[in-house]
Every structure is written in structure tokens, then in C-alpha cells.
Scaffold this motif. Structure first.
Motif, PDB file in Angstrom:
ATOM      1  N   SER A 259     -37.869  27.476  63.912  1.00 40.35           N
ATOM      2  CA  SER A 259     -38.871  28.658  63.807  1.00 40.35           C
ATOM      3  C   SER A 259     -39.371  29.344  65.076  1.00 40.35           C
ATOM      4  O   SER A 259     -39.593  30.515  65.297  1.00 40.35           O
ATOM      5  N   PHE A 260     -39.076  28.349  66.080  1.00 39.45           N
ATOM      6  CA  PHE A 260     -39.602  28.760  67.557  1.00 39.45           C
ATOM      7  C   PHE A 260     -38.455  29.302  68.241  1.00 39.45           C
ATOM      8  O   PHE A 260     -38.726  29.777  69.380  1.00 39.45           O
ATOM      9  N   LYS A 261     -37.111  29.497  67.873  1.00 42.07           N
ATOM     10  CA  LYS A 261     -35.996  29.920  68.502  1.00 42.07           C
ATOM     11  C   LYS A 261     -36.130  31.367  68.374  1.00 42.07           C
ATOM     12  O   LYS A 261     -36.380  31.942  67.060  1.00 42.07           O
ATOM     13  N   ALA A 262     -35.970  32.216  69.298  1.00 41.55           N
ATOM     14  CA  ALA A 262     -36.003  33.663  69.050  1.00 41.55           C
ATOM     15  C   ALA A 262     -34.567  34.184  68.423  1.00 41.55           C
ATOM     16  O   ALA A 262     -33.649  33.708  68.552  1.00 41.55           O
ATOM     17  N   PRO A 263     -34.895  35.114  67.157  1.00 46.23           N
ATOM     18  CA  PRO A 263     -33.883  35.692  66.444  1.00 46.23           C
ATOM     19  C   PRO A 263     -32.889  36.556  66.961  1.00 46.23           C
ATOM     20  O   PRO A 263     -33.480  36.950  68.328  1.00 46.23           O
ATOM     21  N   PRO A 264     -31.892  36.846  66.800  1.00 51.06           N
ATOM     22  CA  PRO A 264     -30.973  37.790  67.364  1.00 51.06           C
ATOM     23  C   PRO A 264     -31.588  39.086  67.487  1.00 51.06           C
ATOM     24  O   PRO A 264     -32.154  39.611  66.395  1.00 51.06           O
ATOM     25  N   ALA A 265     -31.553  39.963  68.684  1.00 49.52           N
ATOM     26  CA  ALA A 265     -32.307  41.306  68.693  1.00 49.52           C
ATOM     27  C   ALA A 265     -31.819  42.025  68.025  1.00 49.52           C
ATOM     28  O   ALA A 265     -30.312  42.094  67.608  1.00 49.52           O
ATOM     29  N   LYS A 266     -32.312  43.149  67.284  1.00 48.47           N
ATOM     30  CA  LYS A 266     -31.902  44.071  66.380  1.00 48.47           C
ATOM     31  C   LYS A 266     -32.035  45.394  67.136  1.00 48.47           C
ATOM     32  O   LYS A 266     -33.058  45.538  67.960  1.00 48.47           O
ATOM     33  N   GLU A 267     -31.504  46.588  66.914  1.00 43.87           N
ATOM     34  CA  GLU A 267     -31.587  47.847  67.644  1.00 43.87           C
ATOM     35  C   GLU A 267     -32.631  48.565  66.735  1.00 43.87           C
ATOM     36  O   GLU A 267     -32.678  48.556  65.605  1.00 43.87           O
ATOM     37  N   LEU A 268     -33.994  48.633  67.282  1.00 43.89           N
ATOM     38  CA  LEU A 268     -35.231  49.119  66.650  1.00 43.89           C
ATOM     39  C   LEU A 268     -35.154  50.743  66.791  1.00 43.89           C
ATOM     40  O   LEU A 268     -34.899  51.080  67.495  1.00 43.89           O
ATOM     41  N   ALA A 269     -35.656  51.131  65.445  1.00 45.66           N
ATOM     42  CA  ALA A 269     -36.013  52.536  65.416  1.00 45.66           C
ATOM     43  C   ALA A 269     -37.389  52.625  65.570  1.00 45.66           C
ATOM     44  O   ALA A 269     -38.028  51.669  65.593  1.00 45.66           O
ATOM     45  N   PRO A 270     -38.048  53.786  66.048  1.00 47.89           N
ATOM     46  CA  PRO A 270     -39.252  54.034  66.294  1.00 47.89           C
ATOM     47  C   PRO A 270     -40.037  53.559  65.085  1.00 47.89           C
ATOM     48  O   PRO A 270     -39.679  54.172  63.954  1.00 47.89           O
ATOM     49  N   ALA A 271     -41.307  53.035  65.216  1.00 47.95           N
ATOM     50  CA  ALA A 271     -42.109  52.726  64.073  1.00 47.95           C
ATOM     51  C   ALA A 271     -42.636  54.210  63.523  1.00 47.95           C
ATOM     52  O   ALA A 271     -43.082  55.111  64.287  1.00 47.95           O
ATOM     53  N   PRO A 272     -42.415  54.296  62.209  1.00 44.58           N
ATOM     54  CA  PRO A 272     -42.926  55.590  61.679  1.00 44.58           C
ATOM     55  C   PRO A 272     -44.177  55.937  61.865  1.00 44.58           C
ATOM     56  O   PRO A 272     -45.010  55.003  61.908  1.00 44.58           O
TER      57      PRO A 272
END
Length: 206
Positions: free
Chosen positions: A10-23
Motif C-alpha cells: 500500500s506504500f508503493k506508488a501506483p502507476p501514474a494515470k493521465e489526469l483530466a482537470p477536476a470538474p
């Protein structure tokens, strides 16, 4: 997998995702087949941190309590822990009541709503650690074993009107942030009802 290994994972960083701007308030809510918003009632959506997080538990309990009081509002909780871990956690914390629980294991919904991976200060700041201790001592809500999910995934909460427009948006600024869901309701023109807390349902959601 042993509990120690699960906690380490749980302390490992997950793979980065392409983020959309928060609405933002006044914008249309994102559309996704895994999160269908009803057109006959407004919706309050909470994106949880990992199952096991005490702040996720406090937020979820606040959400379920409101869901029992407001049948005219659709309540949703999104988890990125596995379906099995989410199911067990929901039962442990008192059941889902009238909340729809959605498992977003690949974190696609999180990314679509602008919620990405946090940094060390977000998760482990002295204030966050202090609030973790206070929540445990004041309300007996402590860390539970983390079977699945990442501590680095940020949380957030949103309110969306029947027309699909966002009326309230709160991406979490820190891991200890507990969203003001009464304010979320108020943005929808709904006043929280001071009714006694009903007995929890512990039947899970699957």
C-alpha cells in the motif's frame, strides 16, 4: 499475501494515470459507463482513499448516515481497493446503507475526476499524523489492515445536480481531509435532517 506484505504494497506508488482537470462548480460532470448519474435526483459522490484508512472510514460513515436520511439524493462511494477488500471493509465499518459502492480498481474514475497520486507531505505531514491519532482517540476510528489499494491515491467529493452540473467540488488537499457533506447537500438545495442515526446494515454491497 501476509498482512505485512499487504501494508508494504500500500506504500508503493501506483502507476501514474493521465489526469483530466477536476470538474469545477458550474461545469458538466464527467461521463463514464461505470458511474451513471440519475436524472431524477441529485448525486453526492465521494472518492475514498484506500480501504483501511481511518479518514476514509469517517467519510464513509458520514455518507451512509446522510443516505439513510435523504431518499431524494443519490449517494455514491468510489473505492480503488479490490472488490473483495472493499466488500469486507464496508461490512467492517457498518454497511453501505443507501450508498451505491463502485469499485474503480484501475482508478479510471479517479483520473477522470482529476484525482491523482499525492506526495509525501500530503500523506505523512505532522498535522495529518496528529489528526490520525486524534481521530482514533476521539472517535475510536483507527487504521485497519490495508488489503488492497494505495495510500498515495488522493480522495475527493463532489455534488452534482439532476441536470448533470457540478454544484460543489472538493478534491482533498491532504490525506486527513474529511469533506463537509452537509455543505455538499446545501449546494443542491437540500438541508441535512437532524434525525436519529438508524441501526446500521451490515450486508455489504455485492
Amino acid at each position: 499475501m501476509s498482512s505485512l506484505t499487504q501494508e508494504w504494497e500500500s506504500f508503493k506508488a501506483p502507476p501514474a494515470k493521465e489526469l483530466a482537470p477536476a470538474p469545477k462548480v458550474g461545469e458538466k460532470a464527467p461521463v463514464h459507463p461505470n458511474l451513471t448519474l440519475p436524472s431524477d435526483k441529485p448525486t453526492v459522490i465521494v472518492f475514498l482513499r484506500h480501504c483501511g484508512c481511518p479518514f476514509a472510514e469517517k467519510t464513509f460513515k458520514n455518507l451512509t448516515a446522510l443516505s439513510a436520511q435523504h431518499e431524494d439524493v443519490h449517494f455514491v462511494a468510489v473505492s480503488h481497493s479490490s472488490p473483495e477488500a472493499t466488500e469486507r471493509w464496508v461490512v467492517q465499518v457498518g454497511g453501505n446503507w443507501e450508498v451505491q459502492v463502485i469499485v474503480d480498481y484501475e482508478r479510471e474514475l479517479y483520473a477522470q475526476w482529476g484525482l491523482g497520486v499525492s506526495n509525501t507531505w500530503h500523506v505523512l505531514s505532522p498535522l495529518t499524523l496528529y489528526k490520525t491519532l486524534r481521530l482514533g482517540k476521539d472517535e475510536n476510528i483507527w487504521n485497519r489492515p490495508t488489503e488492497s489499494g494505495s495510500r498515495w491515491q488522493t480522495s475527493g467529493a463532489f455534488a452534482v445536480g439532476k441536470d448533470g452540473v457540478v454544484t460543489w467540488a472538493r478534491p482533498a488537499a491532504s490525506a486527513d481531509e474529511i469533506p463537509d457533506l452537509v455543505a455538499a447537500l446545501a449546494s443542491l438545495g437540500v438541508k441535512a435532517k437532524p434525525k436519529p442515526k438508524p441501526e446500521p446494515r451490515t450486508d455489504g454491497f455485492l
